[in-house]
Write an enzyme that holds these catalytic residues in place. Sequence first.
Site, PDB file in Angstrom:
ATOM      1  N   GLY B 216     -73.422 -48.226  -5.426  1.00 25.16           N
ATOM      2  CA  GLY B 216     -73.022 -49.610  -5.607  1.00 25.16           C
ATOM      3  C   GLY B 216     -72.273 -50.196  -4.443  1.00 25.16           C
ATOM      4  O   GLY B 216     -72.462 -49.784  -3.299  1.00 25.16           O
ATOM      5  N   GLU B 241     -83.570 -48.157 -10.630  1.00 25.44           N
ATOM      6  CA  GLU B 241     -82.181 -47.734 -10.768  1.00 25.44           C
ATOM      7  C   GLU B 241     -81.432 -47.956  -9.459  1.00 25.44           C
ATOM      8  O   GLU B 241     -81.835 -47.440  -8.406  1.00 25.44           O
ATOM      9  CB  GLU B 241     -82.125 -46.255 -11.158  1.00 25.44           C
ATOM     10  N   LEU B 242     -80.337 -48.677  -9.500  1.00 26.72           N
ATOM     11  CA  LEU B 242     -79.578 -49.013  -8.300  1.00 26.72           C
ATOM     12  C   LEU B 242     -79.146 -47.752  -7.546  1.00 26.72           C
ATOM     13  O   LEU B 242     -78.455 -46.896  -8.102  1.00 26.72           O
ATOM     14  CB  LEU B 242     -78.333 -49.831  -8.687  1.00 26.72           C
ATOM     15  N   ASP B 243     -79.563 -47.635  -6.282  1.00 27.47           N
ATOM     16  CA  ASP B 243     -79.220 -46.496  -5.420  1.00 27.47           C
ATOM     17  C   ASP B 243     -79.638 -45.168  -6.041  1.00 27.47           C
ATOM     18  O   ASP B 243     -79.071 -44.119  -5.719  1.00 27.47           O
ATOM     19  CB  ASP B 243     -77.709 -46.471  -5.119  1.00 27.47           C
ATOM     20  N   GLY B 244     -80.646 -45.225  -6.911  1.00 24.46           N
ATOM     21  CA  GLY B 244     -81.056 -44.026  -7.635  1.00 24.46           C
ATOM     22  C   GLY B 244     -82.440 -43.518  -7.258  1.00 24.46           C
ATOM     23  O   GLY B 244     -82.909 -42.535  -7.826  1.00 24.46           O
TER      24      GLY B 244
END
Lengths: 299, 299, 299, 299
Positions: B216, B241-244
Amino acid sequence: MQQPYQPQQSQQRSDTSKRARMLISCPDRPGIVAAVSHFLHEHGANIVQSDQYTMDPEGGMFFIRFEFDLNDMERELPILQEDFTRVADRFEMKWHTFRASRKKRIAIFVSKEDHCLLELLWQWQAGDLDAEIAMVVSNHNDMRGLVEGFGIPYHHIPVTADSKPEAERKQMELVADKIDLIVLARYMQIIPQKFIEQFPNRIINIHHSFLPAFVGGKPYHQAYQRGVKIIGATAHYVTEELDGGPIIDQDVQRVTHRDNVDNLKRIGRTIERVVLARAVKWHIEDRLLVHQNKTVVFN
Amino acid sequence: MQQPYQPQQSQQRSDTSKRARMLISCPDRPGIVAAVSHFLHEHGANIVQSDQYTMDPEGGMFFIRFEFDLNDMERELPILQEDFTRVADRFEMKWHTFRASRKKRIAIFVSKEDHCLLELLWQWQAGDLDAEIAMVVSNHNDMRGLVEGFGIPYHHIPVTADSKPEAERKQMELVADKIDLIVLARYMQIIPQKFIEQFPNRIINIHHSFLPAFVGGKPYHQAYQRGVKIIGATAHYVTEELDGGPIIDQDVQRVTHRDNVDNLKRIGRTIERVVLARAVKWHIEDRLLVHQNKTVVFN
Amino acid sequence: MQQPYQPQQSQQRSDTSKRARMLISCPDRPGIVAAVSHFLHEHGANIVQSDQYTMDPEGGMFFIRFEFDLNDMERELPILQEDFTRVADRFEMKWHTFRASRKKRIAIFVSKEDHCLLELLWQWQAGDLDAEIAMVVSNHNDMRGLVEGFGIPYHHIPVTADSKPEAERKQMELVADKIDLIVLARYMQIIPQKFIEQFPNRIINIHHSFLPAFVGGKPYHQAYQRGVKIIGATAHYVTEELDGGPIIDQDVQRVTHRDNVDNLKRIGRTIERVVLARAVKWHIEDRLLVHQNKTVVFN
Amino acid sequence: MQQPYQPQQSQQRSDTSKRARMLISCPDRPGIVAAVSHFLHEHGANIVQSDQYTMDPEGGMFFIRFEFDLNDMERELPILQEDFTRVADRFEMKWHTFRASRKKRIAIFVSKEDHCLLELLWQWQAGDLDAEIAMVVSNHNDMRGLVEGFGIPYHHIPVTADSKPEAERKQMELVADKIDLIVLARYMQIIPQKFIEQFPNRIINIHHSFLPAFVGGKPYHQAYQRGVKIIGATAHYVTEELDGGPIIDQDVQRVTHRDNVDNLKRIGRTIERVVLARAVKWHIEDRLLVHQNKTVVFN
C-alpha cells in the site's frame, strides 16, 4: 517542437546556511575530543554529528569529522578558524572547515560512454548531489546536446598524439583555480602528472573492475577470461600509480558463465554508475579523509 | 541553442531475424523434452538454449523455454506452429512462440517521479531493452520535454475524481490492441479492473518496498517506522489484489538508523530503477511464466 | 561424563535410487538436444531436469546436464551407457553418467584453521552434503577429537622440509583410487604436482581472497594494505598455477576502514565457509563442468 | 576412544582491563558532546572511540557511545560514575557504563534446530564472542552432548501444556539475577510476559524471515507461497508484540522459483546463523540502544 526538459522540482532542502563541517587528522593522544568539542561549544557551535576513528590507541593516527551549526556563520566562522589554530598546534593537527552552503565546483571529464555522466546529472538534478557541476570536458563532441540540455557548459577538447600537450594546456586552463573536484566519468585518457599535483585527492576516477583485480585496460575482457563469478567497480582518487590510488568505494554483482563480455559490460554499467555517484557524494559532503593511500569514510 | 540529444550509437546487435522463442507449460509427465526437441529438430530448428523447471517429478507442472534458430523464419515458423498443435494436444500444453525480431510495444505510465522512467529510457537508448517504447502516458505534464526529446509520443491525461472514467476511457483507447506491455513506472493511480482483464500478466508495476512487507501507500514511511535494517523494491505483475500479484524480481539495500525517510527514498530510487528495468527486460525477452500467482524466471 | 554428540536426525531425504545425472560437453551443432533427449526417452529415462549452455551458436562448445529417473537403475543404466556411445561418437561428446545414490567419497585436508572443516561437517551431518566424508588428513593433530567425534577417520601426517616426500607418499596412499574428491579446507601446504595429475578438477581449494586479487600468502594482510572496501573468498579447482585454477564460486562482504586485519579474518571466515561448502555441494551433485580454465555451473 | 574436542587456542586478545564503555540517551541540545568529553578528560579517561546520532537537530533525541580507557579502573570508575550524575542530571540523560573486562553472562534457549546454537558456540570458542555462555536451556534433550562437550551446563526443561507454568518457574529460577542476556536460538516457545518484563531489551530472538514480512509461524512456507525472490532473517529484541520488537539486524539471500520449502530452510539457516551471531556480538559489546521500538546500532 521540443520543449527543453524541466527537471522535477527537487524537494525542499533543509537550510544549510548555518551548517559547517570540520575534518581533522593528527597523531592520537588523550584529550583530543574533549579539547575540540569544548572549543566548539565555547565558540557557539552546536555539534550535530561527530565521527572519529583511531588507527591504534597507542601511537596511531586519529581522525575526526564534526558537523556543527553556527547561528551567524559569516561573523562566527572566521573567529572560530582563527582561534582554532591554538588547538590545532597543540595537537599537530591537519584540519579543514567547510561551509555546507558553499557548493563545491565539479568538472566532469568524459569520453564516449555516457552512463556515468548521465547518473551524475540525474542525481544532481534530483537534488541528491549538493554541488555545482561547472562544466563537462570531453575529447569527443557526442554528449554536447545532452549536457547543454542541462544548462551546463560543454568543452570539446580533442586529444590526439600530436595535440596532447596543447589539449592538456587547455584543460588545465579550464579547471585551474576554478574547480574543486575533477570527476573522471569513464574518461579514457591518462591524466597528466601536473593535474594530479594540482588536484591531490581531488580527482575521482571510476575503474570498471573490483580493484586490485584487473588493473589497466579492458577489465571486463580480463574478468571474462579469468572466469570470475562476481564483477565489480571501484571509485578511487587518482594518484601517479595507474589504478593504484586510495579506494573510496566498491560494489559488485554476481555473474555466471552465461555472461559474455557484452553482458559483463552491461551489468557493470549499473555498478559503475552507483559507485561513482556515491563516491562523489561523499567527497562533496566532506566525508573522506586520506591517509597512507587509504580512505577513511565517515558516512 | 539546445541541440536534441543524439544518444550514442548502440553497439551492433547480433542479428535476431532467425531467432524464435517458445514458452510451454503443461502437467509433467515422461517424454516432454524428448518430444518437443525431436519435433523442433525435425522442423529445422537449431535449439540454442533451453531451460526447464519441474515443480514436482510426480504430478506437478512442467515449464520449458526454448530459444531456437530457423533459417527461413517467414516460411518455416507458421508451419512449425501449425504442426506443433499435435504435440501440444498430446501433452495438454499451453504454449507460445515469439519471434525475437518482433519488438514488443510498451506503454509506460508515470506520475511525478521520473527516476524509473529515466532508467527505462536510458537502457532503451543504450540498446539494452530490445523493445519499442510506443508511448508514455501520464496524469501530469511534467515529463513531456524529456520524453519527446527521445522521440517518444507523450500523452497527458489528467486524472481527477470527476474525470476518472473519462481518463480511463482515453487511456484504454491509447493502449487497446496496440500495446503488448504496460509498465507502471511509479504511476500513482489504481489500475482499473478493465485494464487488468485486458492485459493479464502484461502489466508490470514497481512497488517501492520489499513485498509482502509494506503493502500500500507510503512504504518508505512504513519502513522507517518499523526500523528495518534493509529496504527493497519489488517488480510484479498487476492483479486485482493490491501489491499482491506475481513477483518478478526484488532487490534490497542495507540502511541504518541514520537514514531518515528522505534518505530511504533516495536509496530506494536506485533499487526501484534497477529492479523494474530487469523485470521489463525479462518480460520482453519472453523469460517469464506465471503459475498460481508465482513467476518462473528463465534468466 | 561427556556424551558423544548425536546430531539431529536429518530430515527424510527423497529416494535417490532411481535418479541419475549426465554431463556432456561437445562442439555445438544442430540437433544435440533432440538426439540426446530422444535417446533418453527411448531408454525409459524420465528427464527431470536439463540445463544447457552454448558458448556461441556458431562453432563454440556446447554443455548440457540432465537429471533423469530410471525405474530399474541396475538393469537399465548399463544398457543406456553402452548404447549411448553411438550418440556420443556422432557428436564427438565427452560425457559422464552418475548415479545419485552413489555417494562421492571425500577426503578433507586441513591444517590449523577449523572453520571450513566445521562447516563441511555440520552441513554433512545436517544432510545438506550428500556425500561420504571418508577421512580428514592434517599436518597437525589439533582436530582429531572433533573429527573422530563425528565418526570420521583422522590421519595426522606431519609435514616438515625433511619429511615432505615421505608425507606425500603417505597421503597419496590414503587417497589414491579410494577418493573421488579432495577438499582443501584451509590446508596450508602446496599440493604436489602428482596429486593434481591424479585428481584433475577433483581438488577444490578455498582461497581467502576475491581472486584474482591477492594471489598467494596472507591475502587479508594484502587486502588491508590496499584499503579495499569489500573482501571475498574464492573456491576453485587446483591446477599447477598457484590460485590460478577454474573458479567455482566466490562471495564477498563489505568492510570499512575500521576493520583491522583481525577483523578481516573474522569476517572472512564466514565467507570462506559458505563459499567452500557451496562449491563442494555443486561438485558432489555433478553440477560443474570445466572448459578452458573456467567452470560452467548448472545450479 | 573419543577425545574431547580441544578447540583451537583463540588468538591473544588485547588487554581489556582498562577499557570501559558508556551509552547515553537524552533530549538533544547544544553542548552535550563538549560537556561529556570534557568531563571524561578531566577524570583521566582517554576516549578511544565515540559515536553519536541525533534524531533531529531541533528537539529530537540524542544518542552517544564512548569507549574510553582508565589507567586504574577499580579506583577511577566508581568516582567517575558518582561524579557523572551531575552532568547526567543537567541534560536529563539515561546512561550506563560497562567495563569491557566484565563479560556478560548469556543463557541460550534452544529447541530442536541446532544451527544457531552451533554458530554461537563456534564463534564463542573462536574468541569472537567476548561473553560467558553460562547455560543452555532446552525443552528437548537432543543437544546435551554437544553443549556439555563445550563445558557448558545444559538444562533440559520439557514444556507441555500441563507443565508449562512449572517449566517457566524453573526457567526463571535459572536465569533471574544470574543472566545478562537471553538468546532465543530458534526456541520454538512463546516467551512469557514475566520474562519480557524482567529482561527488557535483553532477550534477542532470531526470526526466520525478513520482518515485517511473514510474522508468526512457518515463515519459509509463507515465503514459498508468496513466491518471493529474496528470503531473509531478522534478529530483534523480544517485546510483547509477536515478532514486533526492535530490529537489531537483518540479512537476505536471493532465491529462485526452483527453491522449494526445504531449500529455503537450508539457505535460510546460513542467514539466521550469521544474523543472530552479529546481533549478539553487538549487544555484548554495548553497541545497541533502543528508542521507540527501534535500535540505534553503533557498530
